[in-house]
Design a protein around this motif. Sequence first.
Motif, PDB file in Angstrom:
ATOM      1  N   SER A 183       0.826  -1.208   0.000  1.00  0.00           N
ATOM      2  CA  SER A 183       0.000   0.000   0.000  1.00  0.00           C
ATOM      3  C   SER A 183       0.858   1.256   0.000  1.00  0.00           C
ATOM      4  N   ALA A 184       1.906   1.265   0.823  1.00  0.00           N
ATOM      5  CA  ALA A 184       2.767   2.444   0.905  1.00  0.00           C
ATOM      6  C   ALA A 184       3.496   2.687  -0.412  1.00  0.00           C
ATOM      7  N   ILE A 185       3.982   1.625  -1.031  1.00  0.00           N
ATOM      8  CA  ILE A 185       4.690   1.766  -2.312  1.00  0.00           C
ATOM      9  C   ILE A 185       3.751   2.300  -3.391  1.00  0.00           C
ATOM     10  N   THR A 186       2.554   1.732  -3.447  1.00  0.00           N
ATOM     11  CA  THR A 186       1.578   2.196  -4.438  1.00  0.00           C
ATOM     12  C   THR A 186       1.191   3.640  -4.184  1.00  0.00           C
ATOM     13  N   ALA A 187       0.958   3.983  -2.927  1.00  0.00           N
ATOM     14  CA  ALA A 187       0.561   5.350  -2.589  1.00  0.00           C
ATOM     15  C   ALA A 187       1.633   6.352  -2.995  1.00  0.00           C
ATOM     16  N   MET A 188       2.901   6.024  -2.748  1.00  0.00           N
ATOM     17  CA  MET A 188       3.981   6.934  -3.128  1.00  0.00           C
ATOM     18  C   MET A 188       4.037   7.125  -4.639  1.00  0.00           C
ATOM     19  N   GLY A 189       3.828   6.037  -5.389  1.00  0.00           N
ATOM     20  CA  GLY A 189       3.824   6.157  -6.843  1.00  0.00           C
ATOM     21  C   GLY A 189       2.694   7.031  -7.355  1.00  0.00           C
ATOM     22  N   VAL A 190       1.500   6.834  -6.805  1.00  0.00           N
ATOM     23  CA  VAL A 190       0.346   7.630  -7.228  1.00  0.00           C
ATOM     24  C   VAL A 190       0.551   9.100  -6.892  1.00  0.00           C
ATOM     25  N   ILE A 191       1.051   9.372  -5.690  1.00  0.00           N
ATOM     26  CA  ILE A 191       1.255  10.760  -5.265  1.00  0.00           C
ATOM     27  C   ILE A 191       2.319  11.442  -6.122  1.00  0.00           C
ATOM     28  N   LEU A 192       3.382  10.726  -6.454  1.00  0.00           N
ATOM     29  CA  LEU A 192       4.427  11.315  -7.296  1.00  0.00           C
ATOM     30  C   LEU A 192       3.881  11.683  -8.677  1.00  0.00           C
ATOM     31  N   VAL A 193       3.067  10.803  -9.246  1.00  0.00           N
ATOM     32  CA  VAL A 193       2.464  11.127 -10.540  1.00  0.00           C
ATOM     33  C   VAL A 193       1.542  12.326 -10.413  1.00  0.00           C
ATOM     34  N   GLY A 194       0.755  12.374  -9.332  1.00  0.00           N
ATOM     35  CA  GLY A 194      -0.121  13.515  -9.110  1.00  0.00           C
ATOM     36  C   GLY A 194       0.655  14.814  -8.962  1.00  0.00           C
ATOM     37  N   LEU A 195       1.762  14.780  -8.221  1.00  0.00           N
ATOM     38  CA  LEU A 195       2.582  15.981  -8.062  1.00  0.00           C
ATOM     39  C   LEU A 195       3.173  16.434  -9.395  1.00  0.00           C
ATOM     40  N   SER A 196       3.572  15.487 -10.228  1.00  0.00           N
ATOM     41  CA  SER A 196       4.121  15.852 -11.538  1.00  0.00           C
ATOM     42  C   SER A 196       3.063  16.528 -12.410  1.00  0.00           C
ATOM     43  N   LEU A 197       1.823  16.071 -12.316  1.00  0.00           N
ATOM     44  CA  LEU A 197       0.751  16.703 -13.086  1.00  0.00           C
ATOM     45  C   LEU A 197       0.461  18.111 -12.577  1.00  0.00           C
ATOM     46  N   VAL A 198       0.460  18.270 -11.257  1.00  0.00           N
ATOM     47  CA  VAL A 198       0.244  19.601 -10.692  1.00  0.00           C
ATOM     48  C   VAL A 198       1.362  20.543 -11.117  1.00  0.00           C
ATOM     49  N   LEU A 199       2.606  20.066 -11.074  1.00  0.00           N
ATOM     50  CA  LEU A 199       3.738  20.889 -11.489  1.00  0.00           C
ATOM     51  C   LEU A 199       3.627  21.260 -12.963  1.00  0.00           C
ATOM     52  N   ARG A 200       3.241  20.300 -13.770  1.00  0.00           N
ATOM     53  CA  ARG A 200       3.062  20.576 -15.193  1.00  0.00           C
ATOM     54  C   ARG A 200       1.978  21.622 -15.417  1.00  0.00           C
ATOM     55  N   SER A 201       0.900  21.529 -14.650  1.00  0.00           N
ATOM     56  CA  SER A 201      -0.183  22.495 -14.775  1.00  0.00           C
ATOM     57  C   SER A 201       0.256  23.890 -14.345  1.00  0.00           C
ATOM     58  N   VAL A 202       1.001  23.971 -13.238  1.00  0.00           N
ATOM     59  CA  VAL A 202       1.478  25.272 -12.753  1.00  0.00           C
ATOM     60  C   VAL A 202       2.403  25.919 -13.783  1.00  0.00           C
ATOM     61  N   ILE A 203       3.315  25.126 -14.356  1.00  0.00           N
ATOM     62  CA  ILE A 203       4.216  25.663 -15.380  1.00  0.00           C
ATOM     63  C   ILE A 203       3.419  26.146 -16.588  1.00  0.00           C
ATOM     64  N   GLY A 204       2.402  25.369 -16.979  1.00  0.00           N
ATOM     65  CA  GLY A 204       1.568  25.782 -18.100  1.00  0.00           C
ATOM     66  C   GLY A 204       0.809  27.059 -17.821  1.00  0.00           C
ATOM     67  N   LEU A 205       0.288  27.220 -16.600  1.00  0.00           N
ATOM     68  CA  LEU A 205      -0.439  28.437 -16.243  1.00  0.00           C
ATOM     69  C   LEU A 205       0.491  29.646 -16.215  1.00  0.00           C
ATOM     70  N   ILE A 206       1.697  29.475 -15.673  1.00  0.00           N
ATOM     71  CA  ILE A 206       2.664  30.579 -15.651  1.00  0.00           C
ATOM     72  C   ILE A 206       3.026  30.997 -17.068  1.00  0.00           C
ATOM     73  N   SER A 207       3.232  30.004 -17.938  1.00  0.00           N
ATOM     74  CA  SER A 207       3.557  30.312 -19.338  1.00  0.00           C
ATOM     75  C   SER A 207       2.413  31.049 -20.015  1.00  0.00           C
ATOM     76  N   ALA A 208       1.184  30.638 -19.712  1.00  0.00           N
ATOM     77  CA  ALA A 208       0.017  31.297 -20.319  1.00  0.00           C
ATOM     78  C   ALA A 208      -0.093  32.741 -19.859  1.00  0.00           C
ATOM     79  N   VAL A 209       0.161  32.979 -18.571  1.00  0.00           N
ATOM     80  CA  VAL A 209       0.096  34.351 -18.047  1.00  0.00           C
ATOM     81  C   VAL A 209       1.176  35.215 -18.682  1.00  0.00           C
ATOM     82  N   LYS A 210       2.393  34.703 -18.778  1.00  0.00           N
ATOM     83  CA  LYS A 210       3.472  35.460 -19.398  1.00  0.00           C
ATOM     84  C   LYS A 210       3.170  35.756 -20.863  1.00  0.00           C
ATOM     85  N   ARG A 211       2.606  34.765 -21.565  1.00  0.00           N
ATOM     86  CA  ARG A 211       2.268  34.971 -22.972  1.00  0.00           C
ATOM     87  C   ARG A 211       1.212  36.063 -23.123  1.00  0.00           C
TER      88      ARG A 211
END
Length: 230
Positions: A183-211
């Motif tokens: 359970s712990a291993i699976t949870a860490m994997g899911v959370i890491l993927v979720g964090l990467s998506l959030v980071l990708r979204s934040v970078i995309g939003l910052i780029s959109a604002v700058k544009r």
Amino acid sequence: MGLVSGALAWGAAGTWRSTHESNYPWNVWIPIGYGAVKGVFLGLAMGWCALLLARKWGCVRGFMDRRIFAAVFLLGLLPGTYQDLTGPSPRLVYFEESTPDDQWYWNAFATQWITGTVLPAFGCALVVASFAAFSGRSSRKRLMSFIGVLVTGVGGVLLIFLPALASAGAPSPEGNGQHVDESAITAMGVILVGLSLVLRSVIGLISAVKRRRRLREVSRRQGENAIGSA
């Protein structure tokens, strides 16, 4: 959009599997996490495929392009179909052996293939192909891109909280073997993927604002130049 639709589609398939597979009570939710993460990567691949094909074949007039739907549906089918054809997937309970081949082909195979591969691939392909057609016809490309970035961020947040939500009510792990760590291993994997998506979204939003700021600055300078020349 492919990321979220893929996570939902294969996460639902994982939910079905978790209700039909024996496991320790605290590990029952694991197929949901595996399915959601698998759906993120498959949905991403299907989304890029739909985008490239839409650019190649041009604007779609109807609800969706059947060629794009067929292509992304096939792409979603390939990994799971290959895995199922090569034999039963490993059990999530580590000490149990895989299903013998004579018990896997064909009833168990057909059930797993339809519920774990065909249905989620069909649902994800339907959403991705429809969104590709809609965004291709839309005159507000930047708005559609912003919506895609925002949806990606929301999907990432949901993934971060998925382990807690999916395992809610499950008893505490007991013992000191590998079955406790799953359970712990699976949870860490899911959370890491979720964090990467959030980071990708934040970078995309910052780029959109700058544009947007750059475009406003260009428009302002052009207006000043027009006034000065007049």
